[in-house]
Design a protein around this motif. Structure first.
Motif, PDB file in Angstrom:
ATOM      1  N   GLU A   1       0.843  -1.197   0.000  1.00  0.00           N
ATOM      2  CA  GLU A   1       0.000   0.000   0.000  1.00  0.00           C
ATOM      3  C   GLU A   1       0.880   1.250   0.000  1.00  0.00           C
ATOM      4  O   GLU A   1       1.796   1.363   0.821  1.00  0.00           O
ATOM      5  CB  GLU A   1      -0.899   0.028   1.229  1.00  0.00           C
ATOM      6  CG  GLU A   1      -1.975  -1.035   1.265  1.00  0.00           C
ATOM      7  CD  GLU A   1      -2.829  -0.900   2.501  1.00  0.00           C
ATOM      8  OE1 GLU A   1      -3.722  -0.022   2.527  1.00  0.00           O
ATOM      9  OE2 GLU A   1      -2.592  -1.656   3.466  1.00  0.00           O
ATOM     10  N   LEU A   2       0.583   2.178  -0.908  1.00  0.00           N
ATOM     11  CA  LEU A   2       1.326   3.432  -0.999  1.00  0.00           C
ATOM     12  C   LEU A   2       0.348   4.591  -0.841  1.00  0.00           C
ATOM     13  O   LEU A   2      -0.681   4.646  -1.531  1.00  0.00           O
ATOM     14  CB  LEU A   2       2.027   3.535  -2.347  1.00  0.00           C
ATOM     15  CG  LEU A   2       3.290   2.701  -2.544  1.00  0.00           C
ATOM     16  CD1 LEU A   2       3.536   2.462  -4.020  1.00  0.00           C
ATOM     17  CD2 LEU A   2       4.489   3.396  -1.920  1.00  0.00           C
ATOM     18  N   GLN A   3       0.678   5.519   0.041  1.00  0.00           N
ATOM     19  CA  GLN A   3      -0.163   6.684   0.245  1.00  0.00           C
ATOM     20  C   GLN A   3       0.626   7.976   0.054  1.00  0.00           C
ATOM     21  O   GLN A   3       1.846   8.012   0.236  1.00  0.00           O
ATOM     22  CB  GLN A   3      -0.784   6.666   1.653  1.00  0.00           C
ATOM     23  CG  GLN A   3      -1.967   5.715   1.780  1.00  0.00           C
ATOM     24  CD  GLN A   3      -2.692   5.891   3.100  1.00  0.00           C
ATOM     25  OE1 GLN A   3      -2.148   5.574   4.157  1.00  0.00           O
ATOM     26  NE2 GLN A   3      -3.899   6.400   3.039  1.00  0.00           N
ATOM     27  N   VAL A   4      -0.109   9.022  -0.301  1.00  0.00           N
ATOM     28  CA  VAL A   4       0.478  10.338  -0.562  1.00  0.00           C
ATOM     29  C   VAL A   4      -0.189  11.361   0.337  1.00  0.00           C
ATOM     30  O   VAL A   4      -1.401  11.320   0.551  1.00  0.00           O
ATOM     31  CB  VAL A   4       0.278  10.739  -2.044  1.00  0.00           C
ATOM     32  CG1 VAL A   4       0.766  12.159  -2.288  1.00  0.00           C
ATOM     33  CG2 VAL A   4       0.991   9.777  -2.964  1.00  0.00           C
ATOM     34  N   LYS A   5       0.613  12.297   0.830  1.00  0.00           N
ATOM     35  CA  LYS A   5       0.072  13.439   1.566  1.00  0.00           C
ATOM     36  C   LYS A   5       0.711  14.702   1.017  1.00  0.00           C
ATOM     37  O   LYS A   5       1.931  14.826   0.966  1.00  0.00           O
ATOM     38  CB  LYS A   5       0.331  13.316   3.066  1.00  0.00           C
ATOM     39  CG  LYS A   5      -0.291  14.462   3.869  1.00  0.00           C
ATOM     40  CD  LYS A   5      -0.295  14.189   5.372  1.00  0.00           C
ATOM     41  CE  LYS A   5       1.093  14.159   5.951  1.00  0.00           C
ATOM     42  NZ  LYS A   5       1.079  14.054   7.425  1.00  0.00           N
ATOM     43  N   LYS A   6      -0.133  15.625   0.587  1.00  0.00           N
ATOM     44  CA  LYS A   6       0.376  16.871   0.038  1.00  0.00           C
ATOM     45  C   LYS A   6       0.913  17.764   1.142  1.00  0.00           C
ATOM     46  O   LYS A   6       0.456  17.712   2.285  1.00  0.00           O
ATOM     47  CB  LYS A   6      -0.730  17.600  -0.724  1.00  0.00           C
ATOM     48  CG  LYS A   6      -1.213  16.854  -1.958  1.00  0.00           C
ATOM     49  CD  LYS A   6      -2.258  17.671  -2.711  1.00  0.00           C
ATOM     50  CE  LYS A   6      -2.695  16.939  -3.957  1.00  0.00           C
ATOM     51  NZ  LYS A   6      -3.709  17.724  -4.721  1.00  0.00           N
ATOM     52  N   THR A   7       1.884  18.576   0.773  1.00  0.00           N
ATOM     53  CA  THR A   7       2.468  19.514   1.737  1.00  0.00           C
ATOM     54  C   THR A   7       1.385  20.420   2.308  1.00  0.00           C
ATOM     55  O   THR A   7       0.629  21.038   1.563  1.00  0.00           O
ATOM     56  CB  THR A   7       3.556  20.361   1.052  1.00  0.00           C
ATOM     57  OG1 THR A   7       4.531  19.503   0.469  1.00  0.00           O
ATOM     58  CG2 THR A   7       4.211  21.296   2.055  1.00  0.00           C
TER      59      THR A   7
END
Length: 331
Positions: A294-300
């Motif tokens: 599982e790969l997740q992204v969080k924007k700055t």
């Protein structure tokens, strides 16, 4: 779309073909005359300095026209047409490109199917979009770039494929649209050969703005990670590389079994575009089972992580670990 070129036409050099026809108001065919030509050119802009009319020349398409295609259903008699058109991603994703260009009247009438023979008995169809004269309102009035909102854009007329566009379709199209560089936009606009440099600059700026707004909106609906690549090291470590369509983000990942009953590697934060599976963890990946990275992204500046993209891994019969596929989750 067919190849096209901007041309400057000298009315005095135009003649009517002996086979040219036009239609009456009752839709009956009759021979075309010079008066018909003058009437046609009456609405075309003429350069005051040169006296030449501005026109578009389309390259003639090889093959036999058999009429438009439909944005819904299938073409009867076409053995290659196996998927209903409203289920085709390239037609549903076309809505995103029409939004970018404000091509608000995309219907069957804007299309054409051309039959190209391969031999005496067989052939195939080529599908074309021909008429886009309503794009960006044909520059009849300035388009307000600041007012453009991809979330609110809708076509003027019902389109079966457009009505079934999903977030995944729009994401796919936006990922392609984002590859349209500033330099490419400038080169395309210059091909239009505007006589007014200010209009040309305005067009370039507007298209850049609409590209950015369209991509930013739809790429925020799903994880913007793409182009996954799996490699192994001599020490047995597994590296999963990926690209980020938006950039400037933080990432985290974990490795679990397909149903989530066991977590082989818990959440790990990183600023690199690489997920590392250490050799001792990789050895726990057994054959004949699927595992999910599982790969997740969080924007700055954001508090919450975007929904993950699941990368499916499996150990094959020769002992290597292989990337089997991906799945994106909706927000």
């Amino acid at each position: 779309v067919p190849e096209s070129r901007i041309v400057n036409v000298d009315r005095s050099r135009l003649v009517i073909s002996p086979t040219a026809v036009t239609t009456t108001k009752y839709n009956d065919e009759c021979p075309a005359t010079l008066n018909d030509l003058d009437e046609l050119l009456g609405g075309v802009a003429v350069n005051e300095r040169t006296g030449l009319a501005r026109a578009v020349m389309l390259k003639e398409r090889e093959g036999v026209p058999i009429g438009p295609f439909s944005f819904g259903g299938k073409r009867s008699g076409d053995a290659n047409d196996r998927i209903r058109h409203e289920l085709r991603r390239e037609l549903r994703g076309l809505r995103t490109f029409c939004s970018f260009l404000d091509c608000s009247a995309m219907s069957d009438e804007q299309t054409a199917d051309i039959f190209v023979s391969e031999d005496e008995r067989t052939g195939h169809l080529l599908h074309y979009i021909l008429r886009t004269e309503n794009t960006l309102d044909a520059l009849k009035v300035p388009v307000d770039a600041a007012a453009y909102d991809p979330a609110k854009w809708n076509p003027l007329f019902a389109n079966t494929a457009f009505s079934m566009t999903t977030k995944r379709d729009a994401f796919w199209a936006s990922a392609i649209l984002k590859r349209l560089s500033d330099e490419a936009i400038a080169a395309i606009v210059k091909e239009a050969k505007y006589s007014n440099g200010e209009i040309q600059a305005t067009q370039i700026a507007m298209l850049k703005d609409r590209r950015d707004k369209t991509a930013e909106y739809w790429l925020s609906k799903l994880s913007p990670l793409t182009n996954f690549g799996l490699t192994g090291t001599a020490s047995g470590e597994i590296l999963l590389s990926f690209d980020d369509l938006t950039g400037g983000n933080f990432y985290r990942y974990r490795l679990r079994t397909e149903r989530g009953r066991a977590v082989l590697k818990d959440w790990t934060d990183t600023s690199e575009r690489i997920a590392r599976i250490e050799s001792d963890v990789a050895r726990r990946i057994r054959g004949k089972r699927l595992y999910v990275l599982e790969l997740q992204v969080k924007k700055t500046g954001d508090e919450w992580w975007l929904p993950p993209v699941d990368v499916f891994l499996k150990r094959t019969s020769d002992g290597t670990i292989t990337l089997m596929g991906i799945a994106r989750r909706y927000r």
